[in-house]
Design a protein around this motif. Sequence first.
Motif, PDB file in Angstrom:
ATOM      1  N   PHE A 261     -96.717  17.440  32.568  1.00 21.80           N
ATOM      2  CA  PHE A 261     -95.479  17.998  33.108  1.00 21.80           C
ATOM      3  C   PHE A 261     -95.372  17.887  34.630  1.00 21.80           C
ATOM      4  O   PHE A 261     -94.267  17.795  35.160  1.00 21.80           O
ATOM      5  N   GLY A 262     -96.506  17.903  35.323  1.00 15.63           N
ATOM      6  CA  GLY A 262     -96.458  17.891  36.786  1.00 15.63           C
ATOM      7  C   GLY A 262     -96.133  16.532  37.370  1.00 15.63           C
ATOM      8  O   GLY A 262     -95.703  16.443  38.522  1.00 15.63           O
ATOM      9  N   MET A 263     -96.344  15.454  36.612  1.00 19.05           N
ATOM     10  CA  MET A 263     -96.076  14.095  37.095  1.00 19.05           C
ATOM     11  C   MET A 263     -94.966  13.440  36.284  1.00 19.05           C
ATOM     12  O   MET A 263     -94.922  12.223  36.146  1.00 19.05           O
ATOM     13  N   TYR A 264     -94.039  14.238  35.759  1.00 22.35           N
ATOM     14  CA  TYR A 264     -92.991  13.699  34.902  1.00 22.35           C
ATOM     15  C   TYR A 264     -91.985  12.896  35.730  1.00 22.35           C
ATOM     16  O   TYR A 264     -91.630  13.275  36.861  1.00 22.35           O
ATOM     17  N   ASN A 265     -91.514  11.788  35.159  1.00 23.57           N
ATOM     18  CA  ASN A 265     -90.527  10.927  35.807  1.00 23.57           C
ATOM     19  C   ASN A 265     -89.132  11.424  35.436  1.00 23.57           C
ATOM     20  O   ASN A 265     -88.700  11.295  34.296  1.00 23.57           O
ATOM     21  N   TYR A 266     -88.407  11.982  36.402  1.00 24.46           N
ATOM     22  CA  TYR A 266     -87.118  12.607  36.145  1.00 24.46           C
ATOM     23  C   TYR A 266     -85.981  11.599  36.012  1.00 24.46           C
ATOM     24  O   TYR A 266     -84.873  11.969  35.645  1.00 24.46           O
ATOM     25  N   LEU A 267     -86.227  10.363  36.324  1.00 26.70           N
ATOM     26  CA  LEU A 267     -85.186   9.332  36.281  1.00 26.70           C
ATOM     27  C   LEU A 267     -85.407   8.445  35.063  1.00 26.70           C
ATOM     28  O   LEU A 267     -86.543   8.067  34.752  1.00 26.70           O
ATOM     29  N   HIS A 268     -84.314   8.082  34.370  1.00 29.92           N
ATOM     30  CA  HIS A 268     -84.406   7.313  33.137  1.00 29.92           C
ATOM     31  C   HIS A 268     -83.518   6.079  33.246  1.00 29.92           C
ATOM     32  O   HIS A 268     -82.303   6.197  33.463  1.00 29.92           O
ATOM     33  N   LEU A 269     -84.139   4.907  33.123  1.00 27.47           N
ATOM     34  CA  LEU A 269     -83.403   3.652  33.129  1.00 27.47           C
ATOM     35  C   LEU A 269     -82.978   3.318  31.713  1.00 27.47           C
ATOM     36  O   LEU A 269     -83.780   3.370  30.783  1.00 27.47           O
ATOM     37  N   ASP A 270     -81.709   2.976  31.548  1.00 27.01           N
ATOM     38  CA  ASP A 270     -81.194   2.627  30.237  1.00 27.01           C
ATOM     39  C   ASP A 270     -81.652   1.213  29.895  1.00 27.01           C
ATOM     40  O   ASP A 270     -81.184   0.250  30.499  1.00 27.01           O
ATOM     41  N   PRO A 271     -82.553   1.027  28.925  1.00 28.44           N
ATOM     42  CA  PRO A 271     -83.063  -0.314  28.635  1.00 28.44           C
ATOM     43  C   PRO A 271     -82.020  -1.237  28.026  1.00 28.44           C
ATOM     44  O   PRO A 271     -82.176  -2.447  28.052  1.00 28.44           O
ATOM     45  N   TRP A 272     -80.949  -0.665  27.454  1.00 26.38           N
ATOM     46  CA  TRP A 272     -79.886  -1.502  26.884  1.00 26.38           C
ATOM     47  C   TRP A 272     -78.896  -1.950  27.972  1.00 26.38           C
ATOM     48  O   TRP A 272     -78.266  -2.974  27.840  1.00 26.38           O
TER      49      TRP A 272
ATOM     50  N   PHE B  92     -99.319   1.962  33.495  1.00 28.55           N
ATOM     51  CA  PHE B  92     -97.968   2.466  33.303  1.00 28.55           C
ATOM     52  C   PHE B  92     -97.396   1.932  31.997  1.00 28.55           C
ATOM     53  O   PHE B  92     -97.972   1.053  31.351  1.00 28.55           O
ATOM     54  N   THR B  93     -96.228   2.475  31.623  1.00 39.47           N
ATOM     55  CA  THR B  93     -95.475   2.060  30.442  1.00 39.47           C
ATOM     56  C   THR B  93     -94.111   1.567  30.886  1.00 39.47           C
ATOM     57  O   THR B  93     -93.518   2.132  31.811  1.00 39.47           O
ATOM     58  N   VAL B  94     -93.600   0.526  30.235  1.00 38.56           N
ATOM     59  CA  VAL B  94     -92.285  -0.011  30.609  1.00 38.56           C
ATOM     60  C   VAL B  94     -91.605  -0.581  29.371  1.00 38.56           C
ATOM     61  O   VAL B  94     -92.267  -1.128  28.474  1.00 38.56           O
ATOM     62  N   ASP B  95     -90.271  -0.425  29.312  1.00 38.76           N
ATOM     63  CA  ASP B  95     -89.470  -1.013  28.237  1.00 38.76           C
ATOM     64  C   ASP B  95     -89.062  -2.416  28.662  1.00 38.76           C
ATOM     65  O   ASP B  95     -88.305  -2.590  29.631  1.00 38.76           O
ATOM     66  N   VAL B  96     -89.565  -3.410  27.958  1.00 40.98           N
ATOM     67  CA  VAL B  96     -89.227  -4.799  28.246  1.00 40.98           C
ATOM     68  C   VAL B  96     -88.086  -5.265  27.348  1.00 40.98           C
ATOM     69  O   VAL B  96     -87.110  -5.859  27.803  1.00 40.98           O
TER      70      VAL B  96
ATOM     71  N   PRO C 157     -92.256   0.126  23.564  1.00 45.15           N
ATOM     72  CA  PRO C 157     -92.546  -0.039  24.996  1.00 45.15           C
ATOM     73  C   PRO C 157     -93.873  -0.765  25.205  1.00 45.15           C
ATOM     74  O   PRO C 157     -94.797  -0.666  24.393  1.00 45.15           O
ATOM     75  N   CYS C 158     -93.949  -1.511  26.290  1.00 43.46           N
ATOM     76  CA  CYS C 158     -95.193  -2.183  26.671  1.00 43.46           C
ATOM     77  C   CYS C 158     -96.073  -1.219  27.440  1.00 43.46           C
ATOM     78  O   CYS C 158     -95.585  -0.295  28.097  1.00 43.46           O
ATOM     79  N   LEU C 159     -97.374  -1.445  27.400  1.00 45.07           N
ATOM     80  CA  LEU C 159     -98.287  -0.678  28.229  1.00 45.07           C
ATOM     81  C   LEU C 159     -99.074  -1.631  29.118  1.00 45.07           C
ATOM     82  O   LEU C 159     -99.438  -2.738  28.695  1.00 45.07           O
TER      83      LEU C 159
ATOM     84  N   CYS D  96     -92.719  -1.998  36.546  1.00 39.67           N
ATOM     85  CA  CYS D  96     -92.476  -3.415  36.794  1.00 39.67           C
ATOM     86  C   CYS D  96     -91.095  -3.778  36.274  1.00 39.67           C
ATOM     87  O   CYS D  96     -90.487  -3.032  35.497  1.00 39.67           O
ATOM     88  N   ALA D  97     -90.608  -4.934  36.687  1.00 42.54           N
ATOM     89  CA  ALA D  97     -89.320  -5.428  36.193  1.00 42.54           C
ATOM     90  C   ALA D  97     -89.481  -5.916  34.757  1.00 42.54           C
ATOM     91  O   ALA D  97     -90.516  -6.472  34.396  1.00 42.54           O
ATOM     92  N   PRO D  98     -88.472  -5.732  33.908  1.00 45.61           N
ATOM     93  CA  PRO D  98     -88.575  -6.206  32.527  1.00 45.61           C
ATOM     94  C   PRO D  98     -88.794  -7.705  32.397  1.00 45.61           C
ATOM     95  O   PRO D  98     -89.327  -8.162  31.383  1.00 45.61           O
TER      96      PRO D  98
END
Length: 587
Positions: free
Chosen positions: A58-69, A448-452, A458-460, A506-508
Amino acid sequence: MAAPNYSLKTNRELLDPNFESYRLSLDAIPTYNVELDAAVEEVKLKDSQYTLEHMRAFGMYNYLHLDPWYEDSVVFVDCKGRVLSLTVTLDTVLGKPKEVFCIATDATRHEDCLCASLSFTSATWAALSDGAGRLYLLRTSQRGQSTHCKWEPLFSEDMGEPFVVLHSTAHVQAGIHTMEVLLLRILKDAQEATGSGFSVSLEWITVANTAGPGLEKNYKVTKRRVLRGKSVPHYAAVTPRGDGLMVASEKPFVFTDVDGRPIKQPSMEAMEVEETADPFYFWQQTVEDITASVRIPEGITKEAIRFRLTADNISVGVQGFPPLLEGQLYASVDPEASTWTFREDKSLELTLQKRTEGPVWPELVIGDRKGEHVMSDEQAALIHEKLTHLTSEDLHAANSDRDKPACNSQELEDCDGFPEDTSSLTHFDGESFKPTQVVNLGSHQYLFTVDVNPTEMPCLCLRHDVDALLWQPRPDQPADMWEHVATFNALGYVQASKRDKKFATCAPNFSYASLCECLRRAFIYRQPSPVDGVLFNRKQGRQVGQVAKQQVASLDSEKSILGFRASNERLYILTAAHIFVLKVNNN
């Protein structure tokens, strides 16, 4: 029975052994920002949330969400409970974020409430937590449209203790629209006598439209499964078809109950009996071939044997029975030069010709633990001979300066160290709730984790030596479930040296990776690109054809960075008062 162990296979074509370093570029990164009407409130941990796992979850949560679509859109929740969406069409003229949904504020909030969390389920659905224990499933319509439509809640239910949404996905099962949502909690464990007294809970919820054809939609929870562990997972996601779950964590997770009914865990005695069961087959090897003897059930004739062999896979079985030996061979063999023989003692003898002579196989079939390797005297003597030069009765035999220790651990840099705990990446079957594949990550530090691809899991990203390798889960390929799809040269080493690092992504399209600190600064690491003109390496006297650039961006803000996301063209950075948009790439 323990799950088979698998290994991650790197694609050597994606590795660059000649990579030298990143060259600092002073090229300016165009930066734009939007001032927010209301602040984004960082939810601080309470006194009761004192453990390292609370901080990680909870202390390092990412408050911003990128729409992968729709990569031009980012979403966040402000202090008023408004879900706001910012869509970038022209960087120089950024509009104000627009409200798409508002969380009810009249509900009684739990004293240990968490930050609101969001996951994009599909191109038209999203899962939202209010941070106080309520889950919303929202129909968003086509989010990429220029006109912003209000999101419609078609499911809202109090799920108990506060949680954050880790992942969600949607699929159609038997003609029924179904959504899978993964929730994370940290709960007080009354049975825990040692340690912090807390356990980590993953709850996998299935929500389906229970209304009949042509009727108004009626979404309800149809299944709930709970896993427990002792560490916050680095990565956790449901497979696209909702038939499995993948978890990467320092300590293992196990399913504890389904729909409120406890799952009986195997006793230690039963596990010991299973581990000591007689092997299904025995195998030996030489530098040239493999010999294996497979046990066959009584009453079986030669005609009932089912044998299939290719260069990389083998299948041995009996008609009417599950395969006795099946899977990917550790290395390639020559099928034309390999044979099998049916013995009267009810065994099948295999002789497999190695395609490459010399290397020792540590296992016959990757991940298979039903056999036993029998080492011949000749092979044992050969291994002993090869290892003799590595051992000595004299501690300083290889050290000319006896006043110095043989090994000085202080010579290692901090970024060369790894956690003592051994992490693992596990795939769980959604029907049996048992692990089917386990990868021992060892020193492969999670980054890190990212939606490609939004239609896939999601990728790790993991550290391999000094590099950072991106892995795409392929749940429909059991023999090769994790694919190496990209490499960021030396990023594993670089990121470990950033003591103030908070987020990484990273960039998708893999064109760059980026790190950000807690305050102000973001670092961009681009993939190597051809240089303009002629450039020589002075030390080696050779011409350099490609250079990898590093750039540093400093924000005009003293606020903590709360969110950090990357698209192919832009970096989005969220603080309490602003959204910053950094134009990293041009079309």
